[in-house]
Write a protein that holds these residues in place. Structure first.
Motif, PDB file in Angstrom:
ATOM      1  N   LYS A  51       0.825  -1.211   0.000  1.00  0.00           N
ATOM      2  CA  LYS A  51       0.000   0.000   0.000  1.00  0.00           C
ATOM      3  C   LYS A  51       0.863   1.266   0.000  1.00  0.00           C
ATOM      4  N   VAL A  52       1.886   1.264   0.861  1.00  0.00           N
ATOM      5  CA  VAL A  52       2.784   2.416   0.929  1.00  0.00           C
ATOM      6  C   VAL A  52       3.507   2.607  -0.401  1.00  0.00           C
ATOM      7  N   LYS A  53       3.981   1.521  -0.969  1.00  0.00           N
ATOM      8  CA  LYS A  53       4.706   1.573  -2.240  1.00  0.00           C
ATOM      9  C   LYS A  53       3.839   2.164  -3.343  1.00  0.00           C
ATOM     10  N   GLU A  54       2.614   1.700  -3.449  1.00  0.00           N
ATOM     11  CA  GLU A  54       1.701   2.178  -4.497  1.00  0.00           C
ATOM     12  C   GLU A  54       1.344   3.647  -4.303  1.00  0.00           C
ATOM     13  N   GLU A  55       1.006   4.025  -3.073  1.00  0.00           N
ATOM     14  CA  GLU A  55       0.565   5.391  -2.813  1.00  0.00           C
ATOM     15  C   GLU A  55       1.694   6.405  -2.979  1.00  0.00           C
ATOM     16  N   ASP A  56       2.887   6.057  -2.505  1.00  0.00           N
ATOM     17  CA  ASP A  56       4.000   7.008  -2.571  1.00  0.00           C
ATOM     18  C   ASP A  56       4.469   7.215  -4.007  1.00  0.00           C
ATOM     19  N   LEU A  57       4.363   6.193  -4.817  1.00  0.00           N
ATOM     20  CA  LEU A  57       4.723   6.347  -6.225  1.00  0.00           C
ATOM     21  C   LEU A  57       3.694   7.231  -6.924  1.00  0.00           C
ATOM     22  N   GLU A  58       2.431   6.981  -6.667  1.00  0.00           N
ATOM     23  CA  GLU A  58       1.356   7.737  -7.314  1.00  0.00           C
ATOM     24  C   GLU A  58       1.321   9.191  -6.852  1.00  0.00           C
ATOM     25  N   GLN A  59       1.505   9.420  -5.550  1.00  0.00           N
ATOM     26  CA  GLN A  59       1.361  10.766  -5.003  1.00  0.00           C
ATOM     27  C   GLN A  59       2.639  11.592  -5.042  1.00  0.00           C
ATOM     28  N   ASN A  60       3.782  10.924  -4.885  1.00  0.00           N
ATOM     29  CA  ASN A  60       5.032  11.669  -4.712  1.00  0.00           C
ATOM     30  C   ASN A  60       6.159  11.265  -5.647  1.00  0.00           C
ATOM     31  N   ASN A  61       5.867  10.315  -6.549  1.00  0.00           N
ATOM     32  CA  ASN A  61       6.875   9.873  -7.508  1.00  0.00           C
ATOM     33  C   ASN A  61       8.109   9.287  -6.812  1.00  0.00           C
ATOM     34  N   LEU A  62       7.853   8.583  -5.714  1.00  0.00           N
ATOM     35  CA  LEU A  62       8.922   7.930  -4.959  1.00  0.00           C
ATOM     36  C   LEU A  62       8.769   6.419  -5.077  1.00  0.00           C
ATOM     37  N   VAL A  63       9.887   5.729  -5.231  1.00  0.00           N
ATOM     38  CA  VAL A  63       9.871   4.276  -5.412  1.00  0.00           C
ATOM     39  C   VAL A  63      10.436   3.601  -4.170  1.00  0.00           C
ATOM     40  N   TRP A  64       9.656   2.681  -3.593  1.00  0.00           N
ATOM     41  CA  TRP A  64      10.121   1.863  -2.478  1.00  0.00           C
ATOM     42  C   TRP A  64      10.705   0.578  -3.048  1.00  0.00           C
ATOM     43  N   LEU A  65      11.992   0.362  -2.837  1.00  0.00           N
ATOM     44  CA  LEU A  65      12.638  -0.857  -3.300  1.00  0.00           C
ATOM     45  C   LEU A  65      12.313  -1.998  -2.327  1.00  0.00           C
ATOM     46  N   ASP A  66      12.970  -3.135  -2.465  1.00  0.00           N
ATOM     47  CA  ASP A  66      12.638  -4.311  -1.647  1.00  0.00           C
ATOM     48  C   ASP A  66      12.733  -4.009  -0.158  1.00  0.00           C
ATOM     49  N   ARG A  67      11.741  -4.498   0.603  1.00  0.00           N
ATOM     50  CA  ARG A  67      11.739  -4.262   2.045  1.00  0.00           C
ATOM     51  C   ARG A  67      12.686  -5.234   2.746  1.00  0.00           C
ATOM     52  N   PHE A  68      13.263  -4.765   3.863  1.00  0.00           N
ATOM     53  CA  PHE A  68      14.160  -5.600   4.653  1.00  0.00           C
ATOM     54  C   PHE A  68      13.348  -6.421   5.657  1.00  0.00           C
ATOM     55  N   LEU A  69      13.975  -7.455   6.202  1.00  0.00           N
ATOM     56  CA  LEU A  69      13.268  -8.391   7.074  1.00  0.00           C
ATOM     57  C   LEU A  69      12.895  -7.808   8.435  1.00  0.00           C
ATOM     58  N   PHE A  70      13.720  -6.915   8.970  1.00  0.00           N
ATOM     59  CA  PHE A  70      13.502  -6.531  10.361  1.00  0.00           C
ATOM     60  C   PHE A  70      12.451  -5.441  10.521  1.00  0.00           C
ATOM     61  N   ASN A  71      11.813  -5.481  11.690  1.00  0.00           N
ATOM     62  CA  ASN A  71      10.796  -4.507  12.055  1.00  0.00           C
ATOM     63  C   ASN A  71      11.308  -3.713  13.245  1.00  0.00           C
ATOM     64  N   ASN A  72      11.681  -2.457  13.026  1.00  0.00           N
ATOM     65  CA  ASN A  72      12.183  -1.625  14.111  1.00  0.00           C
ATOM     66  C   ASN A  72      11.069  -0.710  14.592  1.00  0.00           C
ATOM     67  N   THR A  73      10.201  -1.270  15.395  1.00  0.00           N
ATOM     68  CA  THR A  73       9.071  -0.499  15.866  1.00  0.00           C
ATOM     69  C   THR A  73       9.403   0.207  17.181  1.00  0.00           C
ATOM     70  N   TYR A  74       8.557   1.145  17.558  1.00  0.00           N
ATOM     71  CA  TYR A  74       8.683   1.788  18.863  1.00  0.00           C
ATOM     72  C   TYR A  74       8.253   0.807  19.958  1.00  0.00           C
ATOM     73  N   ALA A  75       8.756   1.035  21.156  1.00  0.00           N
ATOM     74  CA  ALA A  75       8.364   0.217  22.296  1.00  0.00           C
ATOM     75  C   ALA A  75       8.666   0.991  23.576  1.00  0.00           C
ATOM     76  N   LEU A  76       8.109   0.533  24.691  1.00  0.00           N
ATOM     77  CA  LEU A  76       8.447   1.066  26.001  1.00  0.00           C
ATOM     78  C   LEU A  76       9.218  -0.001  26.763  1.00  0.00           C
ATOM     79  N   ALA A  77      10.255   0.420  27.470  1.00  0.00           N
ATOM     80  CA  ALA A  77      11.091  -0.532  28.189  1.00  0.00           C
ATOM     81  C   ALA A  77      11.325  -0.066  29.619  1.00  0.00           C
TER      82      ALA A  77
END
Length: 303
Positions: A112-138
């Motif tokens: 979804k992000v890849k499609e929308e960003d290309l259509e709206q902003n002419n930006l290309v998302w290349l292959d995604r990496f495996l890791f998920n660096n999300t926010y968290a509380l510790a």
């Protein structure tokens, strides 16, 4: 006179051949590219990995590292930088301004992000990496007995005591999918006076010194292990998925289509554990981000 004519003819011949070579690209200029990265450890490591790979493949790289999220995005959309490592979750809520929750499936979110960003902003998302660096509380590991290990149990604990002080990154404090939105979902009744904004690295130091009790972290932070911290489980799935992808302006990719293949191997090599280890070398062993990037690429036979 005869010698002069010969020299003149040789000069003309050399000039002509040189002109042909230049016209045909035989003396091709080095490929230039402007690379951006944000202002925290992981981005410095990724920025240097990108930069070294680009240089190996014949690019002359101008680095613009240490940029804030809004600054780097603006630089990308206004042609001040050509490529940068970006996160799918950030794009969804901040840049593409979705008010609804991001899809929990990483493939769906990426598409979804890849499609929308290309259509709206002419930006290309290349292959995604495996890791998920999300926010968290510790929190410190020994506190788990009193707080429980989920954000829900922690909210119950805090609402009774009201004593904990939070250290929260500036961006996470301000953004629409940030700290107070999370607190609302979990019924965490936190007064603003209990929240201090500071860089993530400073938050770790403040926790160790007893200046704060709960800190915002990234799930791939190297200091989570070395500081014996427990990440509170996001049991209501508040935080979006934050997969990294190289994002490049479409016109730049058209000019240099090889960029897709240059970064492709990284998508399979950089998982969560690997990224945490690379970050730890910078944050706890004081190795420079460039050295960490260089060693990683050499170990993977990419440099």
């Amino acid at each position: 006179m005869q010698n002069f004519k010969k020299i003149f003819i040789i000069f003309i011949a050399v000039f002509f051949v040189t002109s042909v070579f230049i016209t045909q690209g035989c003396f091709e200029k080095k490929k230039g590219i402007v690379l951006g990265a944000k202002d925290f450890t992981e981005q410095y490591v990724l920025g240097n990995i990108f930069s070294l790979l680009l240089e190996k493949n014949g690019f002359e790289v101008k680095e613009k590292f240490g940029l804030g999220s809004k600054v780097i995005r603006n630089a990308l959309t206004t042609n001040q930088i050509d490529i940068c490592p970006a996160y799918t979750g950030t794009a969804w809520s901040v840049h593409l301004k979705h008010s609804e929750k991001a899809p929990n499936d990483p493939d769906v979110l990426y598409k979804k992000v890849k499609e929308e960003d290309l259509e709206q902003n002419n930006l290309v998302w290349l292959d995604r990496f495996l890791f998920n660096n999300t926010y968290a509380l510790a929190i410190k590991g020994e506190r788990i007995i009193e707080t429980g290990n989920t954000l829900s149990s922690y909210a119950n604990y805090f609402n009774k005591t009201k004593k904990d002080i939070f250290a929260v990154g500036h961006e996470f404090y301000e953004r629409p999918d940030g700290f107070f939105k999370m607190a609302e979902l979990y019924g965490l009744d936190v007064p603003k006076k209990n929240v201090k904004t500071m860089d993530v690295g400073i938050g770790y130091d403040a926790l160790q010194k007893g200046q704060v009790d709960t800190i915002m972290v990234y799930s791939t932070d190297g200091k989570l292990v070395t500081h014996n911290l427990i990440v509170l489980e996001d049991n209501k799935f508040f935080f979006p998925i934050y997969n990294i992808c190289p994002v490049v302006r479409a016109e730049v990719l058209k000019k240099y289509p090889e960029l897709k293949e240059i970064f492709k191997p990284l998508g399979k090599l950089l998982d969560e554990k690997t990224m945490q280890q690379l970050n730890a070398k910078v944050d706890t062993e004081n190795v420079s981000a460039k050295k960490v990037a260089e060693d990683f690429l050499k170990e993977q036979n990419l440099l």
